[in-house]
Design a protein around this motif. Structure first.
Motif, mmCIF file in Angstrom:
data_model
loop_
_atom_site.group_PDB
_atom_site.id
_atom_site.type_symbol
_atom_site.label_atom_id
_atom_site.label_comp_id
_atom_site.label_asym_id
_atom_site.label_seq_id
_atom_site.Cartn_x
_atom_site.Cartn_y
_atom_site.Cartn_z
ATOM 1 N N TYR A 1 0.882 -1.170 0.000
ATOM 2 C CA TYR A 1 0.000 0.000 0.000
ATOM 3 C C TYR A 1 0.920 1.221 0.000
ATOM 4 N N GLU B 1 -7.288 5.161 3.387
ATOM 5 C CA GLU B 1 -7.390 6.425 2.643
ATOM 6 C C GLU B 1 -8.038 7.504 3.505
ATOM 7 N N GLU C 1 -5.628 10.054 -7.352
ATOM 8 C CA GLU C 1 -5.808 8.784 -8.065
ATOM 9 C C GLU C 1 -5.664 7.632 -7.078
ATOM 10 N N ARG C 2 -6.428 6.592 -7.332
ATOM 11 C CA ARG C 2 -6.332 5.368 -6.539
ATOM 12 C C ARG C 2 -6.214 4.188 -7.498
ATOM 13 N N LYS C 3 -5.101 3.468 -7.431
ATOM 14 C CA LYS C 3 -4.892 2.315 -8.286
ATOM 15 C C LYS C 3 -4.847 1.042 -7.435
ATOM 16 N N VAL C 4 -5.590 0.038 -7.873
ATOM 17 C CA VAL C 4 -5.558 -1.261 -7.207
ATOM 18 C C VAL C 4 -5.213 -2.294 -8.270
ATOM 19 N N LEU C 5 -4.006 -2.832 -8.176
ATOM 20 C CA LEU C 5 -3.533 -3.823 -9.134
ATOM 21 C C LEU C 5 -3.696 -5.209 -8.528
ATOM 22 N N VAL D 1 -1.865 -1.567 -3.811
ATOM 23 C CA VAL D 1 -2.574 -0.292 -3.865
ATOM 24 C C VAL D 1 -1.560 0.847 -3.979
ATOM 25 N N THR D 2 -1.831 1.763 -4.874
ATOM 26 C CA THR D 2 -1.053 2.996 -4.977
ATOM 27 C C THR D 2 -2.020 4.165 -4.878
ATOM 28 N N SER E 1 -2.484 8.225 -4.755
ATOM 29 C CA SER E 1 -1.876 9.517 -5.058
ATOM 30 C C SER E 1 -2.680 10.617 -4.384
#
Length: 608
Positions: free
Chosen positions: A131, A172, A191-195, A205-206, A208
């Motif tokens: 995370y 968050e 931005e919220r990235k969930v790979l 999770v990344t 921004s």
């Protein structure tokens, strides 16, 4: 004549044929409508390896289950509903952390009701592999972490947790709240990235974030007040102009103002603007009516019904100065009293002055008593949880014990106390600790100036579970009298246990040494313990099993003749906006011949 008649006859036949065709078409439409209106009956079933709590969530989100009474109009419509459920329930499974769940449906049966089976293979719950937080400036470029934000602390132990959206969004939210506590009124998620890695069964999770401009509090305007003085309101504003912005101070300010009992609403509007370095605030209050008349009633087996009425004025001179007059009565006692409270004593919100006076008559198994008293005290709060108090009092009482002459007492007292309280609800605490240490020296001034000291230590703990639907509550109390033997202490000052606010299951004051007539005589040493589990069955109904015990002795001999008396019981709670209405029934476990088979209690608020 034939030529002229022919067109007419043809016209008649043509119209008749048209009407016949129309009737046939209408009949066909009606038949088709009847066919279309036929509803398809079905029974939905979930199979597979989903756990009970997951199945419950699936049923709540399934149209097949939630709209079973609204039946589809055809088998094809039933198939469409089931197919829609597959898509919808995949999102539900992701919400539980099952990103690789396999969901299929089948419709079985040659006739209604059809069986619609949703077969669900959950697969493993995916976990968080990482995370990461990326900080961006206003232009969207990478930036350093804002001052005072401990990302590592917020994200501690996040790795390995189930990768549910709730867990991801909770971190968050904590990040945004940390920014708002540290001077950044307008943070935002860029931005919220969930790979999701299906092979590794994990998610990365990344996040921004843009912290926005750091700001300080600007001027605070107060509106809406009339009878309340402005200086009283401003003393409860938790910030000064120029302080670094902190949203917690805004929340605490509103809480403190509502806690005075003077306002029905407190609205705080923050005029934060993008890029601005100051955040002005407008505090709009709406005053309550300052006077209140009220009444209350309670019942217990040993004391029967008791009632009280009161009148109070909460704002005598604009600074929440309160005066309260009260009268109470029951079968074994009655009394009247008045109390005055002055907050902000000495110009500080931390200090409160209290004064009270009263008259009482009591007719108890232990003694009969007539008393007049007057007392004053000052309390000082060091923190929101920790406070101390000290005061002085004068009491005149006439006390008569069974088989003895009436005795008059003039008593000077100097009560001292320390209190620690992290709970948030007086009548229904669900988490936190309450602890108190009290010490009251007494001096008899009408006899031989004998002195004695009454002290007690009490503590209670509240542990919530399952989103506060279950609360474990425990308490302990130790009391002692120093300086005189039991006979040298007025009977009303000796220690007793038993009753609704003490050990349920025993009569009022009946946990005590007893005389030859089985009347309580009181003691010098006291121990009470209690535990209960508060189950919140619905939003308004609760069930509370409990066990309590106590012992009172004339001396400090742990192995004395007096037994430690235990009781157990069960209660029901009806939760209202004011507090829980309490109904308890308790029975002695190792009671004596004098003790009743059970005791019943009705009151407002939890037992402790």
């Amino acid at each position: 004549m034939e030529k002229s008649a022919s067109p007419f006859l043809f016209s008649i036949r043509k119209k008749a044929a048209g009407r016949s065709l129309a009737l046939l078409l209408c009949a066909g439409i009606l038949t088709a409508a009847a066919t279309v209106r036929a509803e398809v009956d079905y029974t939905p079933v979930i199979t597979g390896d989903a756990k009970k709590d997951v199945v419950k969530e699936l049923k709540l989100n399934s149209y097949l289950f939630q709209f079973q009474k609204n039946k589809p109009l055809s088998r094809d419509g039933l198939a469409r509903r089931a197919a829609d459920d597959v898509t919808r329930l995949r999102d539900t499974m992701i919400g539980q952390g099952y990103y690789g769940a396999d969901i299929r449906y089948k419709i079985e049966g040659a006739a209604e009701p059809y069986t619609v089976t949703l077969d669900i293979k959950t697969g493993p719950a995916f976990t968080l592999s990482s995370y990461d937080v990326m900080w961006l400036n206003k232009a969207g470029r990478k930036a350093e972490a804002p001052e005072g934000i401990n990302t590592r602390r917020i994200l501690r132990k996040i790795k390995g947790q189930t990768a549910t959206p709730a867990v991801i969004l909770e971190r968050e939210r904590e990040m945004l709240e940390a920014l708002k506590r540290s001077g950044y009124p307008l943070p935002e998620v860029a931005e919220r990235k969930v790979l999701v890695d299906h092979a590794a069964q994990s998610a990365a999770v990344t996040l921004s974030l843009k912290s926005g401009q750091k700001a300080v509090f600007g001027a605070a305007d107060v509106t809406g007040y009339d009878a309340v003085r402005e200086d009283f309101i401003r003393r409860r504003v938790g910030w000064q102009e120029g302080d670094v912005f902190n949203l917690d101070k805004v929340v605490d300010t509103r809480k403190k103002m509502l806690g005075t009992g003077l306002f029905s609403t407190v609205d705080i509007t923050l005029e934060a603007k993008d890029g601005a370095r100051r955040v002005p605030a407008t505090i709009a209050v709406s005053e309550r009516k300052p006077r209140t008349i009220g009444a209350g009633v309670s019942y217990s087996t040993s004391r029967s019904i008791e009632g009280k009425v009161f009148w109070e004025h909460r704002n005598l001179w604009g600074g929440a100065e309160k005066i309260r007059a009260e009268a109470d009565a029951g079968l074994d006692r009655y009394g009247i009293g008045a109390a005055f409270t002055k907050p902000d004593f000495g110009g500080t919100i931390k200090r409160t002055l209290k004064a009270n006076t009263g008259y009482r008559q009591e007719f108890l198994d232990a003694y009969d008593k007539t008393s007049y008293n007057a007392a004053t005290s000052i309390s000082h709060a060091f923190t929101d949880a920790l406070s101390v108090n000290a005061g002085g009092g004068l009491e005149f009482s006439q006390v008569k014990e069974k088989g003895q002459n009436e005795r008059d007492f003039w008593l000077l007292s100097l009560p001292l106390g320390v209190n620690y309280d992290t709970t948030t609800d007086t009548l229904d605490p669900v988490r936190g600790i309450r602890a108190a240490v009290n010490m009251t020296p007494y001096l008899t001034i009408n006899q031989s100036q004998e002195t004695f000291v009454i002290g007690d230590i009490s503590a209670s703990h509240y542990l919530p579970m399952n989103e506060e639907k279950i609360v474990f509550a425990n308490r302990v109390k130790l009391g002692a009298i120093f300086g005189e033997g039991a006979a040298g202490v007025p009977a009303d000052k000796r220690l007793y246990s038993g009753g609704g606010g003490s050990v349920r299951g025993y009569g009022y004051q009946l946990i005590s040494p007893l005389d030859a007539n089985d009347d309580p005589t009181g003691g010098r040493f006291q121990v009470e313990v209690g535990s209960e589990v508060r189950f919140r069955v619905t939003d308004t109904i609760g069930i509370v099993p409990f066990v309590e015990g106590g012992r009172v002795t004339e001396d400090f001999d742990v192995k004395g003749d007096e037994r430690f008396l235990w009781a157990a019981g069960i209660g029901m709670r009806y939760y209202t906006a004011v507090g829980p209405l309490r109904a308890d029934i308790a029975v002695p476990i190792n009671g004596r011949d004098k003790d009743d088979a059970f005791q019943v209690y009705f009151s407002l608020g939890q037992a402790f």
